[in-house]
Design an enzyme around this catalytic site. Sequence first.
Site, PDB file in Angstrom:
ATOM      1  N   CYS A  54       0.645  -1.587  -0.048  1.00  0.00           N
ATOM      2  CA  CYS A  54      -0.093   0.040   0.238  1.00  0.00           C
ATOM      3  C   CYS A  54       0.394   1.443  -0.123  1.00  0.00           C
ATOM      4  O   CYS A  54       1.831   1.500   0.329  1.00  0.00           O
ATOM      5  CB  CYS A  54      -0.877   0.171   0.952  1.00  0.00           C
ATOM      6  SG  CYS A  54      -1.678   1.490   1.153  1.00  0.00           S
ATOM      7  N   ASP A  56       0.060   3.876   1.548  1.00  0.00           N
ATOM      8  CA  ASP A  56       0.479   4.466   3.029  1.00  0.00           C
ATOM      9  C   ASP A  56       1.898   4.918   3.049  1.00  0.00           C
ATOM     10  O   ASP A  56       2.717   3.601   3.603  1.00  0.00           O
ATOM     11  CB  ASP A  56      -0.335   3.281   3.746  1.00  0.00           C
ATOM     12  CG  ASP A  56      -0.519   4.385   5.122  1.00  0.00           C
ATOM     13  OD1 ASP A  56       0.232   5.303   5.521  1.00  0.00           O
ATOM     14  OD2 ASP A  56      -2.211   4.045   5.261  1.00  0.00           O
ATOM     15  N   ARG A  58       2.873   5.296   5.990  1.00  0.00           N
ATOM     16  CA  ARG A  58       3.034   4.538   8.007  1.00  0.00           C
ATOM     17  C   ARG A  58       3.411   2.696   7.187  1.00  0.00           C
ATOM     18  O   ARG A  58       3.932   2.196   8.532  1.00  0.00           O
ATOM     19  CB  ARG A  58       1.766   3.920   8.617  1.00  0.00           C
ATOM     20  CG  ARG A  58       1.956   5.260   9.405  1.00  0.00           C
ATOM     21  CD  ARG A  58       0.193   5.551   9.272  1.00  0.00           C
ATOM     22  NE  ARG A  58      -1.197   5.396   8.626  1.00  0.00           N
ATOM     23  CZ  ARG A  58      -1.912   4.828   9.210  1.00  0.00           C
ATOM     24  NH1 ARG A  58      -2.436   5.471  10.319  1.00  0.00           N
ATOM     25  NH2 ARG A  58      -3.250   4.480   7.890  1.00  0.00           N
ATOM     26  N   HIS A 110      -2.246  -3.831   5.058  1.00  0.00           N
ATOM     27  CA  HIS A 110      -2.322  -2.946   7.012  1.00  0.00           C
ATOM     28  C   HIS A 110      -3.276  -2.346   7.521  1.00  0.00           C
ATOM     29  O   HIS A 110      -4.544  -2.510   6.927  1.00  0.00           O
ATOM     30  CB  HIS A 110      -0.994  -2.498   6.562  1.00  0.00           C
ATOM     31  CG  HIS A 110      -1.526  -1.175   6.313  1.00  0.00           C
ATOM     32  ND1 HIS A 110      -2.232   0.379   6.534  1.00  0.00           N
ATOM     33  CD2 HIS A 110      -1.805  -0.345   4.438  1.00  0.00           C
ATOM     34  CE1 HIS A 110      -2.330   1.166   5.944  1.00  0.00           C
ATOM     35  NE2 HIS A 110      -2.195   0.223   4.252  1.00  0.00           N
ATOM     36  N   CYS A 113      -5.889   0.747   7.342  1.00  0.00           N
ATOM     37  CA  CYS A 113      -5.818   1.534   6.349  1.00  0.00           C
ATOM     38  C   CYS A 113      -6.716   2.350   5.887  1.00  0.00           C
ATOM     39  O   CYS A 113      -8.676   1.937   5.552  1.00  0.00           O
ATOM     40  CB  CYS A 113      -5.885   0.340   5.075  1.00  0.00           C
ATOM     41  SG  CYS A 113      -5.420   0.268   4.077  1.00  0.00           S
TER      42      CYS A 113
END
Length: 289
Positions: A54, A56, A58, A110, A113
């Site tokens: 992803c 993202d 993080r 994750h 999300c």
Amino acid sequence: MNQQIVSNTIQEINHYNRVLEGNKRYVQKKLSIDDQYFKKLSQGQSPKYLLIGCSDSRAPPNELTETDPGEIFIHRNIANLVIPTDLNLNCVIQYAVEHLNIHSIIVMGHTCCGGIKAAMKQDSVGGLLDLWLNQIKIVYEKHQDLIESLDNEDEKVNCLSSLNIRAQVMNIWKNPIIQKSWQKGNPVMVHGWLFRVETGYIEELLIDSQTPEEMSKVFALKFKLDSEKILQQQTTSQESPKNNARKRFQLMQKKITQHLKQLKENNLGNEQIVELEQLREQVDNQQKI
């Protein structure tokens, strides 16, 4: 108002510069351990893994797994989707499998999300994003009863994240590039990971309810591999017009020889024998051409 804008701008510039300063520290740290580190890195890559993750911020794959540059080939998009018609992703898969010879593909989603959360709602997030999130909605629709039976929103989101990872693993199994690799004897393994943002740990999902062998035959493809193509080319060349003409000449030559033999045995037709021998000689010359 203007002073606030100026202050915010200065603050953002400082954040930006901090990133560049971080790069300088990173380089110095690597060179202090090995002064040839980047020179070696520039000579090529030989990663063993392709990770589809992803976007993202993080969930940085290298940092989470303590791997160095060159160890993981990485593709990232919103909610780690493997969409069959995504040319970008398919180019990445093909390059990783056929040129980098990776032996494992990892789909890493994750918890917490944002893409998963958005797909569970009916509120539009706009244009292309809605279209992209439809792929997750398909998974949500299929397993909605299970997801909605959970107690709280976090559990529902994390459940859909796990189910979404499994769905994307299945899409990789169905991918023609992967199936061709399997048939050529390169058994690329596919794994599903769920990174738990709240703990920092990666959870390997047990995707054992379905395996590539049990995949619907609708998606199973058969390929003509290089060895089969070579054999087919050889067979085709034997049936080429040139070879067909040679066969006709050989048949004609055989008939002429049989007729000559018959005439000589009967001691008849000297003129015919001469003409046939001349004809046979012409046939021999044409066959050699």
